[in-house]
Design an enzyme around this catalytic site. Structure first.
Site, PDB file in Angstrom:
ATOM      1  N   CYS A 136     -33.418  40.199 -26.536  1.00  0.00           N
ATOM      2  CA  CYS A 136     -34.273  40.385 -27.717  1.00  0.00           C
ATOM      3  C   CYS A 136     -34.433  39.089 -28.508  1.00  0.00           C
ATOM      4  CB  CYS A 136     -33.690  41.447 -28.636  1.00  0.00           C
ATOM      5  SG  CYS A 136     -33.481  43.026 -27.819  1.00  0.00           S
TER       6      CYS A 136
ATOM      7  N   THR B 298     -27.801  60.201 -11.625  1.00  0.00           N
ATOM      8  CA  THR B 298     -29.041  60.359 -10.846  1.00  0.00           C
ATOM      9  C   THR B 298     -28.931  61.604  -9.969  1.00  0.00           C
ATOM     10  OG1 THR B 298     -28.247  59.130  -8.928  1.00  0.00           O
ATOM     11  CG2 THR B 298     -29.207  57.831 -10.726  1.00  0.00           C
TER      12      THR B 298
ATOM     13  N   PRO C  47     -24.761  62.463  -7.271  1.00  0.00           N
ATOM     14  CA  PRO C  47     -23.740  62.572  -8.324  1.00  0.00           C
ATOM     15  C   PRO C  47     -22.813  61.359  -8.411  1.00  0.00           C
ATOM     16  CG  PRO C  47     -23.328  64.155  -6.542  1.00  0.00           C
ATOM     17  CD  PRO C  47     -24.674  63.570  -6.295  1.00  0.00           C
TER      18      PRO C  47
ATOM     19  N   ALA D 114     -27.411  55.840 -13.624  1.00  0.00           N
ATOM     20  CA  ALA D 114     -28.420  54.828 -13.950  1.00  0.00           C
ATOM     21  C   ALA D 114     -28.655  54.832 -15.459  1.00  0.00           C
ATOM     22  CB  ALA D 114     -29.723  55.096 -13.211  1.00  0.00           C
TER      23      ALA D 114
ATOM     24  N   TYR E 112     -29.292  53.175 -55.483  1.00  0.00           N
ATOM     25  CA  TYR E 112     -30.286  52.686 -56.425  1.00  0.00           C
ATOM     26  C   TYR E 112     -29.683  51.752 -57.456  1.00  0.00           C
ATOM     27  CZ  TYR E 112     -33.037  52.256 -60.597  1.00  0.00           C
ATOM     28  OH  TYR E 112     -33.669  51.714 -61.684  1.00  0.00           O
TER      29      TYR E 112
END
Lengths: 568, 568
Positions: free
Chosen positions: B43, B292, B295, B299, B445
């Site tokens: 990222c 997936t 067994p 993933a 606040y």
């Protein structure tokens, strides 16, 4: 036509008036305000004194005229209510500045009188250089004193929200500032190890912080005749260096002005004279509809007691958010609605110079006082991806039940992203989520804003590992009171110990060497594992457990140890 | 001893490896990575190109060595898995740079192959000046191109996260930038009226934004012999002004480099060759345990489909947060745990210059496509107390069910406090709160951080007023398609109309005069009321209803109307 009379024209009263009008165009709504101003931004007062908010007018959100024009509310300022006649459903109004007193009848009455600064009965408290800060005239008086007396030194008494904000404001103004606080910590809503971050900030900003210190007397410093004579100038009295001599519980302090900010007391005189029930904390007692013991009289804001969200205990919460929501609810109910106030978490935040501290729910002090079972974890993690500029540590303390992991309270402090983390936890707590759920929260992530595994997720993981017995934790207290059956293992790298600080009694094996040096550790003792913030300690603790060692990981690591043991 | 083999060493794979080691000190963990780098900050790539992140090393979070040292994970980089033999539970590994291929057996296999940039089959796509950005080598290639070719103009194709971040990064680098996007809007997760805020920002920052524009061909610009001759310098070939000629669906564009960022496709080749089930969106199919159809094979990450939180529909969510959480869950389950992934809200945020845009849950486009009933409101409110410096409008769109008020999705954009608001709404949505509950949220606040009545509270109030029939709302579409039985009433003050913009067909009566001018309004028509953001419209609408008029308030007012009708 229903006549609604509202006593008090700030947060709760003003919200109620506006909502009442929107709900009923035809009701008669009269708002009586003792002072000159309605609907002003009381939370903004310290910032105008400090100079961040430049225009005084910015604080005046509504005027009596604007209320009349927009909401057709009859706003009467300088109008003090001196008595409530519940039998005849009327109030006695005493206009100030010489008007005639009169009776005003009501169908429904709303009390929003607020709270007033506590003024301790000490000598000198009424001196002209002693101030409190609750409204616009208070603010004006402080600003006038700054302009005319040109004080060089100010003493703020009390380290709550107003006290901290005023200490900062006066520093901004260039004054030398002392902050005097009776208890061992400022900012009562958080626990002391968190407050220590504030203590450090105050000191680093040059505030003369005096904890565990009471103010006992205030006296003007007089010019001694001998001095005048010594000056050899009989027609000009030389000003003394400071105006006031403060007698403290542990010494003397000279100062020029004093700001009293030791707290507020609900304004209940009118209510109690009228025979309305008060609660055990001294506020006006209301039910969840914001109704007092008289079904035609409602009350909201700083003057009332509401149950706290976690324990249900009556609490006084002088905060703007609850006052606004209560005003709205009371308005609906006075007009036949059936709305209910949802208890108070006491979510709050305070800015102090470049840092912020915030909390929601109950703190550890209160949990102890109430005798409630709890667990706690600390996380210190970056406010956003650490590789992106501007990331700062968020220090988070999370309190939860030992069985179900229900969130009891949270506190956070740091330079960035504090409001966000406590907001998230306040919502999670209100929604009844547990610390387990925090692991799975899907929060916004891009490097400038957060982390793929946010502080909140991390806290959830640490707490869940603890609840599941995957990573038993210990606390600073355990490290301070180790038995002969325990050793302390610090898995940081040696430069961290010399640069940042070391435990007095820890064995040091860096994490990345640990797997190769297991034979240096005793199998018959419990190993308290620690690192800088608790993350490497977790890895080490898991590793050791599976090699047959008994371990506990110090939650929050050295950083929490330092916060909890430093004395100010 | 369990042997866990992990294919892919970035977000999901790396998280799984670390967690697996913490859960099982004795398991054998082998991580195979096709490329050179594991656990890098994907990222962060655009921000290093843009220069905000100065050090390339900051993006390399772990190395194979550090993984080995700390987690005892056998990391094999440059190791591509070419096949999975499910029968024999082994994978075929082809080391790059000339090593011998070998079989590696597994007890549990984790696929974390990620997704790859979509490369459309157009002419010139393989030109040396055409790039995509998915990993460190991609980033290095772009930086090398910037350094060596010294491009003056770049074209970014695709307006998703990477496309927007790259457009900004290249502007930071001083290039002229065109952004080409096939659809009518950038940032597909939000709806077009919200995306229009991004369009405006891009244009104001000098980006040549070309929406509804396809890239059809890329061709190098050759030096014509005639030009060379005309230059009268036969030994030095003059460089053409730009390197590449782009053929767009609606014209031509000359540029120097092209960044292809039209999206990613899950890497499923290995999985599908191995006969693992794929889902309907083309990702690897997994159950909530991240298992997936085999067994023993799990993933995670960009390659898998997960159900979306709101509708349960399979979705592809190529985001770091979910990948990390899935990796952790898969690790636990491969070692005998029973953890479950809790669906995906798709919470996301993107910085664009000084603004941010974020969303969670489903957007309106998707709700329409799925045929789900929804309501929506818009709120524009200050990021913190408007009287404290630095407040900026937060534009919030809230989507919810018309019956129960369940939160379906939320989008927000602005300069300040966007991440916080979407985080709060993401938690509220995940906890099953309704728009009614948003009214009572107790958020932090103080004037520098929020408002006594936060944007979130306001959105809850607006939505609740709507659900309760207290303030029926209308939308921009209604204003655009008014019937003869409707009129539009704008209650703003005349200077706002001239300075900011007016509706073409509205009657203007300022709110504060409305009570006196009721006789100018027709009782037999429906009055659509509007103002700047919807707040004064609400007051007017309530007033008019109680005087016998039929009204609807335009949610979000003129500001939303402008966002929704402007064309870029």
């Amino acid at each position: 036509m229903t006549r609604i009379v509202i006593i008090g024209g700030v947060a709760g009263g003003a919200s109620a008036a506006a909502r009442a009008r929107r709900m009923d165009e035809h009701a008669e709504i009269i708002m009586l305000e003792r002072g000159e101003f309605v609907s002003f931004a009381n939370c903004g007062l310290p910032y105008h004194i400090g100079g961040e908010i430049e225009l005084r007018n910015a604080l005046l959100l509504q005027t009596p005229d604007s209320f009349k024009q927009r909401f057709n509310v009859d706003v009467r300022v300088f109008s003090e209510v001196t008595a409530i006649d519940r039998q005849n459903k009327s109030v006695a109004v005493q206009p100030q500045h010489g008007g005639e007193a009169y009776q005003l009848s009501y169908d429904k009455l709303l009390l929003s009188p607020g709270a007033s600064p506590i003024k301790p009965p000490i000598s000198g408290i009424d001196h002209s250089h002693v101030f409190s800060l609750r409204n616009i005239p208070d603010m004006d008086a402080i600003l006038a004193a700054l302009a005319t007396y040109k004080p060089r030194h100010a003493t703020v008494v009390g380290g709550g929200f107003i006290g901290l904000e005023m200490a900062e404001a006066l520093k901004h103004r260039g004054l030398n500032v002392a902050l005097v606080e009776l208890s061992p910590q400022v900012m009562a809503p958080v626990d002391i190890e968190m407050a220590n971050m504030l203590h450090q900030k105050l000191i680093s900003q040059g505030v003369d912080l005096r904890l565990k210190t009471g103010l006992e007397a205030i006296a003007p410093i007089e010019l001694h005749p001998a001095e005048a004579e010594a000056m050899d100038q009989y027609d000009v009295a030389k000003k003394p260096h400071h105006e006031l001599q403060l007698t403290l519980s542990n010494g003397q302090l000279q100062t020029d002005i004093v700001i009293m900010a030791i707290g507020v007391r609900p304004e209940t005189l009118l209510a109690s004279y009228a025979g309305l029930a008060l609660g055990e904390r001294g506020g006006i007692k209301v039910n969840s509809a914001m109704q007092t013991s008289d079904p035609d009289i409602y009350a909201v804001g700083d003057a009332v007691e509401t149950p706290d969200f976690v324990a249900g205990a009556p609490s006084l919460v002088p905060l703007a958010g609850p006052a606004n929501r209560q005003g709205r609810i009371a308005a609906d109910n006075m007009l036949g609605g059936d709305k209910h106030y949802q208890a108070t978490q006491g979510t709050a935040i305070c800015k102090l110079f470049d840092m912020a501290i915030a909390s929601t729910g109950l703190n550890e002090k209160t949990l102890k006082r109430l005798g409630m079972d709890y667990e706690k974890v600390y996380v210190h993690a970056a406010s956003h991806a650490s590789y992106y500029p501007g990331a700062h540590p968020v220090t988070l303390k999370l309190l939860f039940t030992p069985d179900t992991g229900k969130i009891l309270g949270a506190q956070a402090a740091g330079l960035d992203g504090i409001d966000k983390r406590i907001d998230v936890l306040a919502v999670a707590q209100r929604a009844g989520l547990t610390v387990r759920d925090l692991q799975d929260l899907e929060l916004t992530y891009a490097p400038p804003f957060g982390s793929a595994r946010d502080v909140i997720n991390q806290a959830g993981m640490v707490a869940t590992n603890m609840l599941d017995g995957i990573d038993p934790v210990c606390q600073v207290d355990d490290v301070l009171h180790m038995t002969d059956e325990q050793i302390l293992l610090d898995v940081r790298n040696p430069p961290e110990l010399t640069k940042i600080g070391a435990f007095p009694n820890a064995l040091n094996i860096p994490l990345d060497q640990l797997r190769q040096r297991l034979d240096e550790l005793p199998k018959d003792k419990e190993i308290l594992v620690t690192c800088m913030v608790g993350l490497r300690g977790h890895v080490a603790s898991r590793m050791l457990q599976q090699h047959g060692f008994k371990t506990k990981n110090l939650t929050g690591g050295y950083k929490t140890y330092h916060m909890a043991t430093i004395e100010y």
